[in-house]
Design a protein around this motif. Structure first.
Motif: not given
Length: 587
Positions: A183-189, A220-229, A239-243
């Motif tokens: 779920a974490a790795s597919n969240l961005g898509k 660690l898969l959620a880290v990839e989600g940071c960039a995608a989101l 800035v409010a949510h991802i940073l």
């Protein structure tokens, strides 16, 4: 077999082969599915072949993988897009098997089919399949379902969309870490297909749950989600949510999570924008560069130039350079190697003065590093520094180190230096080159390692092209020809190779007067390897010299070699004679 039974034949053979004990036979029949489907026709493929495949309970992963792949491109064989849904049942079964690569391929094929299906077919067939998998009893089905939401979601009606978002949210809180990972790795898509209003509410709350997961493999898969989101959200929301999440992750207790942040840092900086990068991410990056785990430092060091490009030179000098100095003497050779491969790119970012004052000493210390990989990485990027500091400084400070490395005990380092020489020569100019590097180029022709001798011969050719035949006649040819008398036959072979490379650059006149007599002389050598190399060189000289020279000098020598006792010498001599005949015919 009677013509009337012909259509039955392929399916009967397929059934036999798929039940055969020999795995190769089963694999071959799966790979021939498209041919069988063509023979059966669209209707029988839908009614007989696909149901048979759905029930086929092969237990070999290789066969199942091949089947998952084949079914992904099967739409034309079942009658086009309107019948695409008949392919879903066998793939649904494959989505639940234990072997990960089979499931991944089945999901990939389902995505490919779903992307072509009509909207109402997606609602009638595809979305129910996603829901069934997401509610599957066995975790494998739930893992697979996560990769299908981004195909199912866009065409769903409003009610179903709400349901799909809630199902995805449940998958992110599943008891099994494997499901949460998927779920974490597919969240961005999935997030990319969700409407902006729901993105801020539903998706962000799902994301926050994942970032606080107790399993580091999920975080660690959620880290990839940071960039995608980050790319999907407005800058202020980012800035409010991802940073804050990135900053927390950079201090995570698991080194794997910190490693992912270091690896993805440039993408994360792009997501939050330049200003927050300068204020919030520079301290985080400095922490990663000084991390106590070598793997994290390696990932962070490899991004140092990219990161500095986002900052202004002042900030880079103030915050990043002190860390770079520390890393250049890091206890791990891999950290130093990662730094060496990118540090040269910092020169254009920092400008001339800072490069001379701060970076040059670091380059020099890395050039003298005890590990060859570190030295290699610096050598291969020297031109980036030259553009910034100019050739005078480069020659004063770095050239002594280069000359030292030319005799390095590791042949790969010597090779890297040789490959860099023509570039250095063009930048230094003739005068400087003759003083400092000319002798080295000759020395390499007598190296113990063949790759070095070969590269040295190519290097002479490139230098002759760079400085012209007159210079080569003065500085290269006499020394090369002198070496043909070396007592060791391998070195004599290198000289023959060098002659064949230099001849096209030097032109017909010099070749005939200086190079050809040496080659002809070598045909009397006692070592067969030299003689057949003479034949090869003469073959390469035929197109360069005049026809009269071929007739009077080259052919008699080749005729003599074609009667040599050694079979290889005779073979190469006769090949060269054929070339000479062809040239004569064409002229």
């Amino acid at each position: 077999m009677a013509m009337i039974d012909e259509p039955l034949y392929p399916i009967a053979v397929l059934i036999d082969e798929l039940k055969n004990e020999d795995i190769q036979l089963r694999l071959n029949s799966i790979r021939r599915l498209s041919t069988i489907a063509r023979a059966l026709g669209e209707e029988r493929t839908r009614k007989e072949l696909i149901p048979f495949l759905s029930e086929n309970n092969d237990d070999d992963d290789e066969v199942l993988l091949a089947m998952a792949e084949e079914l992904g491109v099967f739409i034309p064989y079942v009658g086009g897009v309107e019948y695409a849904h008949v392919l879903l049942p066998p793939l649904e079964t494959l989505c639940t098997v234990e072997e990960t690569c089979v499931r991944d391929k089945a999901v990939e094929s389902l995505c490919r089919i779903g992307a072509q299906m009509k909207e109402n077919d997606l609602v009638d067939w595809f979305i129910p399949l996603v829901k069934r998998l997401a509610a599957g009893e066995w975790f494998t089905a739930r893992v697979s379902s996560c990769g299908l939401f981004h195909i199912a979601y866009p065409s769903a009606p409003e009610m179903l969309k709400t349901e799909l978002r809630s199902i995805y949210s449940q998958l992110c809180q599943d008891d099994m870490p494997m499901v949460r990972r998927s779920a974490a790795s597919n969240l961005g898509k999935f997030a990319a297909t969700v409407e902006p209003t729901h993105l801020k509410t539903d998706i962000m709350s799902i994301f926050e749950d994942l970032t606080q997961d107790d399993q580091d493999s999920v975080r660690l898969l959620a880290v990839e989600g940071c960039a995608a989101l980050g790319k999907l959200l407005e800058p202020q929301d980012c800035v409010a949510h991802i940073l804050p999440v990135i900053v927390n992750f950079s201090q995570d207790k698991s080194w794997r999570v910190r490693y992912m942040v270091a690896n993805q840092l440039y993408e994360l900086c792009e997501a939050v924008g330049p200003e927050p990068t300068r204020t919030d991410l520079v301290p985080a990056y400095v922490r990663l560069l000084r991390d106590n785990e070598a793997e994290v430092r390696i990932a962070a060091a490899g991004k140092v130039t990219k990161f500095c490009r986002i900052l202004n030179p002042q900030l880079a000098i103030q915050h990043i350079l002190p860390c770079v100095k520390e890393l250049s003497s890091d206890s791990s050779q891999h950290v130093r190697s990662a730094l060496a491969s990118v540090i040269m790119g910092m020169a254009p970012v920092l400008g001339k003065d800072a490069t001379i004052e701060q970076l040059l000493p670091i380059f020099l210390s890395l050039l003298k590093d005890e590990f060859p990989d570190v030295r290699l990485n610096i050598i291969s990027k020297l031109d980036q520094v030259n553009q910034v500091i100019g050739i005078d400084l480069l020659s004063q400070s770095l050239l002594p180190a280069i000359v030292e490395l030319a005799e390095d005990r590791h042949w790969r380092v010597r090779l890297a230096i040789i490959e860099y020489i023509p570039l250095l020569a063009s930048q230094l100019g003739v005068g400087f080159f003759d003083d400092k590097l000319g002798a080295l180029c000759m020395q390499w022709l007598e190296d113990k390692v063949y790759s070095i001798r070969d590269a040295a011969a190519n290097n002479l050719k490139r230098l002759a092209e760079e400085f012209g035949p007159d210079w080569a006649m003065q500085h290269i040819i006499p020394q090369v020809l002198e070496m043909i008398n070396n007592p060791h036959y391998l070195y004599r072979m290198t000289i023959l190779h060098a002659i064949s490379l230099l001849a096209p650059v030097m032109g017909s006149e010099i070749t005939c007067s200086k190079l050809l007599p040496v080659v002809i002389n070598s045909s009397k050598d006692r070592v067969p390897n030299i003689k057949f190399n003479v034949a090869k060189v003469l073959q390469s000289l035929i197109p360069i010299v005049d026809q009269s020279v071929v007739e009077q000098t080259i052919r008699p020598c080749l005729v003599e070699l074609s009667e040599d006792p050694d079979v290889d010498v005779r073979f190469f001599a006769s090949q060269a004679l054929q070339t000479s005949d062809q040239v004569m015919m064409s002229s």
